[in-house]
Scaffold this active site. Structure first.
Site, PDB file in Angstrom:
ATOM      1  CG  ASP A   1      -0.408  -0.015   7.939  1.00 33.88           C
ATOM      2  OD1 ASP A   1      -1.174   0.933   8.145  1.00 33.88           O
ATOM      3  OD2 ASP A   1       0.818   0.114   7.733  1.00 33.88           O
TER       4      ASP A   1
ATOM      5  CE  LYS B   1       0.556   1.734   4.358  1.00 36.81           C
ATOM      6  NZ  LYS B   1       1.647   2.612   4.399  1.00 36.81           N
TER       7      LYS B   1
HETATM    8  O1  C5P Z   1       0.604  -0.773  14.397  1.00 38.62           O
HETATM    9  P1  C5P Z   1       2.023  -1.019  14.043  1.00 38.62           P
HETATM   10  O2  C5P Z   1       2.632  -2.137  14.865  1.00 38.62           O
HETATM   11  O3  C5P Z   1       2.270  -1.182  12.604  1.00 38.62           O
HETATM   12  O4  C5P Z   1       2.808   0.298  14.473  1.00 38.62           O
HETATM   13  C1  C5P Z   1       4.198   0.347  14.576  1.00 38.62           C
HETATM   14  C2  C5P Z   1       4.579   1.502  15.487  1.00 38.62           C
HETATM   15  O5  C5P Z   1       4.233   2.753  14.891  1.00 38.62           O
HETATM   16  C3  C5P Z   1       3.862   1.511  16.825  1.00 38.62           C
HETATM   17  O6  C5P Z   1       4.567   0.753  17.783  1.00 38.62           O
HETATM   18  C4  C5P Z   1       3.836   2.982  17.190  1.00 38.62           C
HETATM   19  O7  C5P Z   1       5.066   3.358  17.746  1.00 38.62           O
HETATM   20  C5  C5P Z   1       3.720   3.678  15.842  1.00 38.62           C
HETATM   21  N1  C5P Z   1       2.321   4.026  15.501  1.00 38.62           N
HETATM   22  C6  C5P Z   1       1.726   5.089  16.150  1.00 38.62           C
HETATM   23  N2  C5P Z   1       0.429   5.398  15.853  1.00 38.62           N
HETATM   24  C7  C5P Z   1      -0.262   4.710  14.914  1.00 38.62           C
HETATM   25  C8  C5P Z   1       0.351   3.634  14.225  1.00 38.62           C
HETATM   26  C9  C5P Z   1       1.647   3.329  14.545  1.00 38.62           C
HETATM   27  O8  C5P Z   1       2.326   5.759  17.011  1.00 38.62           O
HETATM   28  N3  C5P Z   1      -1.514   5.051  14.653  1.00 38.62           N
END
Ligand code: C5P
Length: 314
Positions: A141, A11
């Site tokens: 995601d 994406k």
């Molecule tokens: O959700 P995901 O594990 O992909 O996110 C990776 C990191 O990105 C999280 O640990 C966080 O630090 C940051 N993040 C965030 N806010 C979001 C998505 C991701 O702070 N909405």
């Protein structure tokens, strides 16, 4: 032996706005996401021993429990122990084409494909919505990667509203092979530098999210207006990643100077994409940038917008 092959698209973000902090430590986001046909292939098959085995042909992808695809299979096995006991273990092979740690949701889409594939392999009968709920436990995601197409994403990035599909547009993607950016680092740095501008009032944040539905970007998508979409590309995370990685800024500028509709970093980067009207234009831009930045570390891909998320091919 029962087996499934799935296509797992990457994406890009057409918009990424950081509204503020969330009580769960994540950020409240307002995004527009778009699937592209640069995709991994995930093969799942039943194996005779009761374990989850992940293999990948890419050296940067971990083959242990830190792999999001492994965690997806473990999550399903823990939620449905009877199915795991009945159908046994699973072998998962990831054929990696999406660059790793690149801001293209490569790990999330593999996990999404494992959820969709195991739902079939273990005959769980889960709906897409139920799979998306499970996916949000793995990464912000993952729900979008399951649904795919063009969508508004709010909350952590896991609350989706579909938009009309935009599959007539193309992108050239560029990434330096040796450069990776941690998503957690990008968000943390953004918080350190810009949290004074966060929307503190939850009601105001909620209003901002509603406003996104009638924003110029969503109108441009509804009108299939590639020129407008190119002009409206926006990513708050560029404010922290570009100053830290001048090569990424140089790449974005090289795309901008190639007469494209627009160019921007995707997600937390470091992949940069250039939006193009046609396949021919994308091919020309790819060739031009290859001539401008002569660096064997730079990889370039051409991809089309894709109207779908995870697809079962056999
Ligand atoms: O959700 P995901 O594990 O992909 O996110 C990776 C990191 O990105 C999280 O640990 C966080 O630090 C940051 N993040 C965030 N806010 C979001 C998505 C991701 O702070 N909405």
């Amino acid at each position: 032996m029962r087996a499934y092959s799935l296509i797992a698209p990457g994406k890009i973000n057409l918009a990424l706005e950081i509204l503020g902090d969330r009580p769960d430590g994540y950020h409240e986001l307002a995004m527009v996401l778009q699937s592209i046909d640069l995709a991994d292939q995930i093969d799942l098959c039943s194996i005779s021993i009761d374990s989850i085995r992940v293999r990948c042909d890419h050296p940067q992808v971990p083959q242990d429990k830190t792999n999001l695809a492994t965690r997806a299979a473990e999550l399903i096995a823990a939620q449905f122990p009877q199915a795991f006991a009945q159908y046994g273990g699973v072998g998962i092979t990831i054929h990696k084409r999406i660059p790793v740690a690149a801001g293209l949701a490569g790990g999330s889409t593999d996990a999404a494909a494992v959820l969709v594939g195991l739902n079939l392999l273990w005959k769980l009968g889960l709906t897409q919505w139920e799979l998306q709920e499970l996916g949000s436990q793995l990464g912000s995601d993952v729900p979008f990667c399951i649904a795919g197409g063009t969508a508004i994403a709010t909350g952590r990035g896991d609350q989706l509203s579909p938009l009309p599909s935009l599959d007539h547009l193309y992108v050239v993607l560029g990434k330096y092979r040796s450069l990776t950016v941690s998503t957690a680092w990008a968000y943390q740095t953004y918080r350190q530098q810009f949290s004074s501008s966060y929307v503190a009032d939850p009601q105001m944040a909620a209003r901002e999210k509603v406003t996104l539905h009638s924003s110029p970007m969503v109108k441009a998508i509804t009108h299939q207006d590639g020129v407008q979409i190119g002009q409206l590309l926006h990513n708050d995370l560029e404010r922290v990643v570009l100053p830290q990685y001048p090569q990424v800024l140089q790449l974005r500028d090289a795309f901008h100077n190639s007469g494209v509709l627009g160019a921007m970093m995707s997600g937390s980067g470091p992949t940069v994409f250039a939006l193009c009207q046609s396949y021919d234009q994308a091919q020309q831009v790819k060739d031009r940038v290859k001539g401008t930045i002569v660096d064997p570390d730079l990889e370039l891909w051409l991809a089309r917008f894709s109207p779908a998320g995870i697809r079962v091919v056999s």
